[in-house]
Design a protein around this motif. Structure first.
Motif: not given
Ligand SMILES: Cc1cc2nc3c(=O)[nH]c(=O)nc-3n(C[C@H](O)[C@H](O)[C@H](O)COP(=O)(O)OP(=O)(O)OC[C@H]3O[C@@H](n4cnc5c(N)ncnc54)[C@H](O)[C@@H]3O)c2cc1C
Ligand code: SF4
Length: 325
Positions: A118-122, A128-132, A137-141, A155-160
């Motif tokens: 549920r990361c809002p950037y995803f 941008p979003c490394n997962k998608r 990049g990972c703007p959430a960080r 460094e690449n993702c802090v999602a839950t």
């Protein structure tokens, strides 16, 4: 929404064959996550393979006293199943803590395990979003990460990972049955979801074209007490900030068996093995429980705005274990 094909296969074999021959295909469970992501443009499958009419909708006892849950069993049905309520109350509690009645009536066991973060950037294709999109990049960080991971992030993702069911299944040592183009295999739930590492686009170890056919639970530990507790911003209809699935057996004042799994803290349900090691054979007291929580959470690396989750997790652990004693 991008146009897509729709297929309703008559068998698992046909479903897997269709998945293997259409690289952009997605299996469709209840659609409560996948269709939302299609509307947002996050998912753009060329073909939906509807698995809900396959004969995967049974919950049956296994010969060893466990339970086998078909992949298309609806979350409401699983929560209400008499054997689940009797032997695995932590599972019923976790399911009922998730989503809403309407969603649970539609959502399936397989789809729940594979729901996306549920990361809002995803969920926002303008960001941008490394997962998608790997490598963007990972703007959430540095951005909005209050609800995101404190354990096991990179460094690449802090999602839950958002599933309540997954945390309960991890504490119960369940296994996932998979049927793919190369045959069948089983994977423990604790090894099914990944940490983000270098490639956060892969949430799990599932291989292309593999279908979840069932989840199997071993017998519940003798005499265990079980509890799922979820801490969230609202009392209902909200994802976990922190949750804990706990299975505890205490004999003569000492912990005989403890299995703990956190939700809401990491990219996967977080089995608390360091805490379990402290608990094993120790006096069943709040002091022991506090030491167990501290041992597990020593690995936490909170971000700028989510250190509060570490303290929540610590207090949740002590409260839940004390209540179970
Ligand atoms: C408003 C809202 C609130 C919510 N709150 C919570 C909450 O508090 N806690 C919680 O845990 N969940 C929550 N959810 C998420 C909900 O539980 C999931 O959307 C649901 O469980 C997904 O199941 P599904 O069958 O609808 O999956 P789908 O949306 O059909 O599929 C999800 C993913 O799984 C894949 N898939 C489905 N079945 C299979 C299979 N058998 N094999 C392989 N791949 C498969 C799909 O291709 C897709 O990638 C919420 C959802 C909404 C919309
Ligand atoms: S935390 Fe993960 S999902 Fe969220 S923006 Fe970063 S890479 Fe994307």
């Amino acid at each position: 929404m991008k146009p897509f094909g729709y297929l309703r296969p008559a068998s698992v074999t046909e479903a897997v064959r269709a998945g293997a021959s259409h690289p952009g295909a997605r299996f469709l469970g209840g659609g409560t996550n996948l269709v939302d992501l299609m509307k947002l443009g996050v998912e753009t499958p060329g073909l939906l393979i509807d698995v809900t009419r396959l004969p995967l909708d049974r919950t049956e006892p296994t010969a060893d006293g466990g339970l086998r849950v078909g992949a298309t069993v609806r979350n409401s049905d699983l929560a209400a199943h008499p054997l689940v309520r009797e032997r695995y109350p932590v599972l019923t509690q976790a399911l009922l803590a998730g989503a809403s009645g309407q969603l649970r009536n539609t959502a399936t066991t397989g789809g729940n395990l594979l729901q996306r973060t549920r990361c809002p950037y995803f969920q926002d294709v303008s960001k941008p979003c490394n997962k998608r999109v790997p490598g963007t990049g990972c703007p959430a960080r540095e951005g909005a990460h209050r609800d995101l991971a404190v354990l096991g992030h990179s460094e690449n993702c802090v999602a839950t990972h958002p599933s309540d069911l997954s945390a309960a299944l991890a504490a119960l040592d369940a296994t996932v049955e998979l049927h793919g183009p190369e045959g069948e295999r089983t994977v423990p739930v604790t090894a099914f979801h990944r940490l983000p590492e270098e490639n956060p686009d892969q949430d799990t170890v599932i291989r292309p074209g593999e279908l979840i056919t069932a989840v199997t639970l071993p017998p519940a530990p003798d005499g265990s007490a079980q509890l799922y507790r979820k801490v969230r911003d609202r009392a209902s209809y909200a994802f976990a900030l922190v949750s804990l699935a706990a299975v505890l057996t205490v004999r003569d004042g000492r912990v005989q068996h403890a299995a703990l799994a956190f939700g809401g803290l990491a990219h996967r349900p977080w089995r608390a093995t360091a805490a379990e090691a402290v608990l094993r054979d120790a006096p069943a007291t709040p002091e022991t429980y506090a030491r167990a929580a501290a041992a597990e959470l020593a690995a936490a690396r909170p971000l700028r705005d989510n250190a509060f989750k570490v303290d929540l997790a610590r207090r949740l652990t002590v409260d839940v274990l004390t209540e179970l004693t």
